[in-house]
Design an enzyme around this catalytic site. Structure first.
Site, PDB file in Angstrom:
ATOM      1  CE  LYS A   1      -3.876   0.382   2.326  1.00  0.00           C
ATOM      2  NZ  LYS A   1      -4.821   0.382   3.476  1.00  0.00           N
ATOM      3  CB  ILE A   2       2.178   3.301  -2.473  1.00  0.00           C
ATOM      4  CG1 ILE A   2       3.040   2.038  -2.596  1.00  0.00           C
ATOM      5  CG2 ILE A   2       3.000   4.563  -2.654  1.00  0.00           C
ATOM      6  CD1 ILE A   2       4.228   2.007  -1.682  1.00  0.00           C
TER       7      ILE A   2
END
Length: 214
Positions: free
Chosen positions: A83-84
């Site tokens: 997750k960015i």
């Protein structure tokens, strides 16, 4: 529409996974912090329970730090999705992780244009936050509908995860709109299972049975 659970609590995940419909898990730093456990160990345990994408978020917000954390987390299990956060450096990381064959989930999406940019950068998933948009006196479902319209129009490979789900109606509407996935908190999944007419029906069946055979 596939159902993920948004949790880092191992017992919650085991409970929901046993019901047969769970397709993945999303976590975030806040959820893991509540568990007061080692981050990597939590992700490793989740991967051993659920057969599906497991989103693990990087904490760093600079390019170098995100890349280092991403490669560490991706090494835990092949199902880990990184997750960015949707930032300039985040987009660069998404691009470079795609080139390395590492799947990503662009998170903290609050506009359809953010979702489009993340998809074009190579994100495997984008996560629009419905509830947090609602908190600003806007409609998170309109955001989700805009994203789905754009993604379907251009046949983008990126999948959409309806996130920040606050109640079962969010899940219903996300399914109607055509979201690929909804990631749902444990409490909301439990609410989705229950219905007063189901409970009343069970009680009536039991009452009729007892009256007939006792």
């Amino acid at each position: 529409m596939r159902i993920f659970i948004d949790s880092a609590n191992i017992e919650e995940i085991k409970d929901i996974n046993a019901m047969g419909f769970l397709a993945g898990v999303t976590t975030n730093p806040s959820l893991v912090a509540k568990e007061k456990r080692d981050y990597r160990e939590v992700i490793r345990e989740i991967c051993a329970i659920v057969e599906g994408p497991i989103s693990a978020e990087v904490i760093a917000q600079d390019y170098t730090g995100m890349m280092q954390e991403a490669e560490m987390l991706a090494g835990i299990h092949p199902n880990v999705v990184i997750k960015i956060a949707m930032t300039e450096d985040g987009l660069k990381v998404i691009r470079d992780l795609r080139q390395k064959g590492i799947k990503t989930n662009a998170t903290l999406i609050f506009s359809a244009t953010q979702a489009l940019l993340a998809a074009r950068a190579g994100a495997s998933y984008v996560s629009p936050f419905l509830g947090r948009v609602d908190d600003t006196a806007n409609d998170g479902l309109i955001l989700l509908e805009d994203i789905m319209t754009i993604f379907n129009q251009f046949t983008l490979d990126t999948e959409v995860i309806a996130a920040s789900i606050r109640h079962p109606v969010h899940v219903l509407q996300a399914a109607r709109i055509g979201s690929h996935i909804a990631t749902v908190p444990y409490k909301i999944i439990k609410q989705m299972i229950k219905h007063p007419l189901t409970d009343a029906g069970i009680q009536k069946f039991l009452q009729d049975w007892q009256e007939a055979f006792q």
